[in-house]
Write a protein that holds these residues in place. Structure first.
Motif, PDB file in Angstrom:
ATOM      1  N   ASN A  69       0.821  -1.207   0.000  1.00 24.78           N
ATOM      2  CA  ASN A  69       0.000   0.000   0.000  1.00 24.78           C
ATOM      3  C   ASN A  69       0.853   1.255   0.000  1.00 24.78           C
ATOM      4  O   ASN A  69       2.008   1.245   0.413  1.00 24.78           O
ATOM      5  CB  ASN A  69      -0.911   0.029   1.236  1.00 24.78           C
ATOM      6  N   GLN A  70       0.247   2.341  -0.434  1.00 25.98           N
ATOM      7  CA  GLN A  70       0.818   3.672  -0.288  1.00 25.98           C
ATOM      8  C   GLN A  70       0.095   4.320   0.890  1.00 25.98           C
ATOM      9  O   GLN A  70      -1.111   4.121   1.073  1.00 25.98           O
ATOM     10  CB  GLN A  70       0.591   4.500  -1.554  1.00 25.98           C
ATOM     11  N   TYR A  71       0.825   5.104   1.676  1.00 30.12           N
ATOM     12  CA  TYR A  71       0.220   5.726   2.848  1.00 30.12           C
ATOM     13  C   TYR A  71       1.007   6.968   3.227  1.00 30.12           C
ATOM     14  O   TYR A  71       2.105   7.216   2.710  1.00 30.12           O
ATOM     15  CB  TYR A  71       0.147   4.743   4.030  1.00 30.12           C
ATOM     16  N   TYR A  72       0.418   7.731   4.108  1.00 31.54           N
ATOM     17  CA  TYR A  72       1.026   8.967   4.589  1.00 31.54           C
ATOM     18  C   TYR A  72       1.066   8.895   6.104  1.00 31.54           C
ATOM     19  O   TYR A  72       0.026   8.779   6.756  1.00 31.54           O
ATOM     20  CB  TYR A  72       0.205  10.165   4.123  1.00 31.54           C
ATOM     21  N   THR A  73       2.264   8.919   6.661  1.00 29.09           N
ATOM     22  CA  THR A  73       2.432   8.803   8.106  1.00 29.09           C
ATOM     23  C   THR A  73       2.584  10.192   8.716  1.00 29.09           C
ATOM     24  O   THR A  73       3.410  10.982   8.270  1.00 29.09           O
ATOM     25  CB  THR A  73       3.670   7.957   8.446  1.00 29.09           C
ATOM     26  N   ASP A 109       5.809  14.188  13.501  1.00 27.71           N
ATOM     27  CA  ASP A 109       5.737  15.279  12.524  1.00 27.71           C
ATOM     28  C   ASP A 109       6.082  14.822  11.109  1.00 27.71           C
ATOM     29  O   ASP A 109       6.863  15.479  10.413  1.00 27.71           O
ATOM     30  CB  ASP A 109       6.644  16.437  12.936  1.00 27.71           C
ATOM     31  N   ASN A 110       5.543  13.713  10.693  1.00 20.21           N
ATOM     32  CA  ASN A 110       5.654  13.187   9.335  1.00 20.21           C
ATOM     33  C   ASN A 110       7.030  12.649   8.957  1.00 20.21           C
ATOM     34  O   ASN A 110       7.123  11.830   8.055  1.00 20.21           O
ATOM     35  CB  ASN A 110       5.279  14.239   8.281  1.00 20.21           C
ATOM     36  N   SER A 111       8.090  13.114   9.575  1.00 19.56           N
ATOM     37  CA  SER A 111       9.424  12.856   9.039  1.00 19.56           C
ATOM     38  C   SER A 111      10.457  12.332  10.025  1.00 19.56           C
ATOM     39  O   SER A 111      11.442  11.731   9.612  1.00 19.56           O
ATOM     40  CB  SER A 111       9.992  14.147   8.436  1.00 19.56           C
ATOM     41  N   TYR A 112      10.289  12.600  11.300  1.00 24.27           N
ATOM     42  CA  TYR A 112      11.343  12.311  12.276  1.00 24.27           C
ATOM     43  C   TYR A 112      11.178  10.905  12.845  1.00 24.27           C
ATOM     44  O   TYR A 112      10.250  10.634  13.595  1.00 24.27           O
ATOM     45  CB  TYR A 112      11.340  13.358  13.389  1.00 24.27           C
ATOM     46  N   VAL A 113      12.097  10.024  12.480  1.00 21.52           N
ATOM     47  CA  VAL A 113      12.013   8.612  12.827  1.00 21.52           C
ATOM     48  C   VAL A 113      13.007   8.287  13.934  1.00 21.52           C
ATOM     49  O   VAL A 113      14.180   8.662  13.860  1.00 21.52           O
ATOM     50  CB  VAL A 113      12.319   7.726  11.596  1.00 21.52           C
ATOM     51  N   SER A 114      12.528   7.571  14.950  1.00 17.74           N
ATOM     52  CA  SER A 114      13.385   7.016  15.997  1.00 17.74           C
ATOM     53  C   SER A 114      13.022   5.546  16.139  1.00 17.74           C
ATOM     54  O   SER A 114      11.845   5.204  16.250  1.00 17.74           O
ATOM     55  CB  SER A 114      13.156   7.710  17.339  1.00 17.74           C
ATOM     56  N   ILE A 115      14.038   4.697  16.125  1.00 12.64           N
ATOM     57  CA  ILE A 115      13.815   3.263  16.288  1.00 12.64           C
ATOM     58  C   ILE A 115      14.698   2.777  17.428  1.00 12.64           C
ATOM     59  O   ILE A 115      15.911   3.006  17.422  1.00 12.64           O
ATOM     60  CB  ILE A 115      14.165   2.471  15.013  1.00 12.64           C
ATOM     61  N   TYR A 116      14.074   2.123  18.386  1.00 11.09           N
ATOM     62  CA  TYR A 116      14.790   1.497  19.492  1.00 11.09           C
ATOM     63  C   TYR A 116      14.706  -0.009  19.294  1.00 11.09           C
ATOM     64  O   TYR A 116      13.637  -0.529  18.963  1.00 11.09           O
ATOM     65  CB  TYR A 116      14.165   1.889  20.833  1.00 11.09           C
TER      66      TYR A 116
END
Length: 153
Positions: A69-73, A109-116
């Motif tokens: 799918n295409q989506y907007y986070t 905010d659409n763009s800032y990714v943090s992965i733990y």
């Protein structure tokens, strides 16, 4: 010690969650989902949400959903729990460290990714995957530079 990785993704429609999570065996987990993300249908933002807050999604179903799918986070909280383990609320890094949760992915905010992530090899793979996808400002989250007080958005 590396806790995870952070970077920025473009503020646009796409299948960025699939691209971000490629180094992870998505189907091996049950995913607790939360946030605000919408499907994109025929190039237009749809009313249907990609996730329902605190829903538990089986890994294979989740993987297919992200891939096809295409989506907007806008805001995203994803927490991965191995099958057979207790799915519970994880709100801080300390709770994460003491829980059965193995990975937390946050988008603000659409763009800032943090992965733990608890698996150090996967952290490195996520880091290099982000570089390969030309995501911006890719860096490790460490004990020293982690300013986040909660694992929520």
């Amino acid at each position: 010690m590396n806790r995870g990785v952070s970077f920025q993704i473009p503020n646009e429609y796409g299948n960025f969650l699939w691209r971000i999570l490629q180094p992870v065996e998505i189907a091996n987990y049950r995913w607790q989902t939360s946030g605000e993300s919408y499907f994109v249908v025929e190039g237009e933002l749809d009313d249907e949400e990609l996730f329902h807050d605190y829903e538990i999604v089986e890994g294979a179903v989740f993987e297919q959903q992200l891939k096809t799918n295409q989506y907007y986070t806008i805001f995203v909280e994803l927490k991965a729990f191995p099958y057979g383990k207790m799915v519970n609320q994880v709100n801080t890094y300390e709770e994460f460290a003491d829980s059965d949760c193995e990975l937390v992915l946050l988008i603000a905010d659409n763009s800032y990714v943090s992965i733990y992530c608890k698996n150090k090899n996967i952290i490195e793979k996520l880091y290099f995957n982000a570089l390969q996808h030309d995501f911006e400002d890719v860096q490790f989250i460490t004990d020293e530079n982690d300013t986040r007080t909660s694992l929520t958005v």
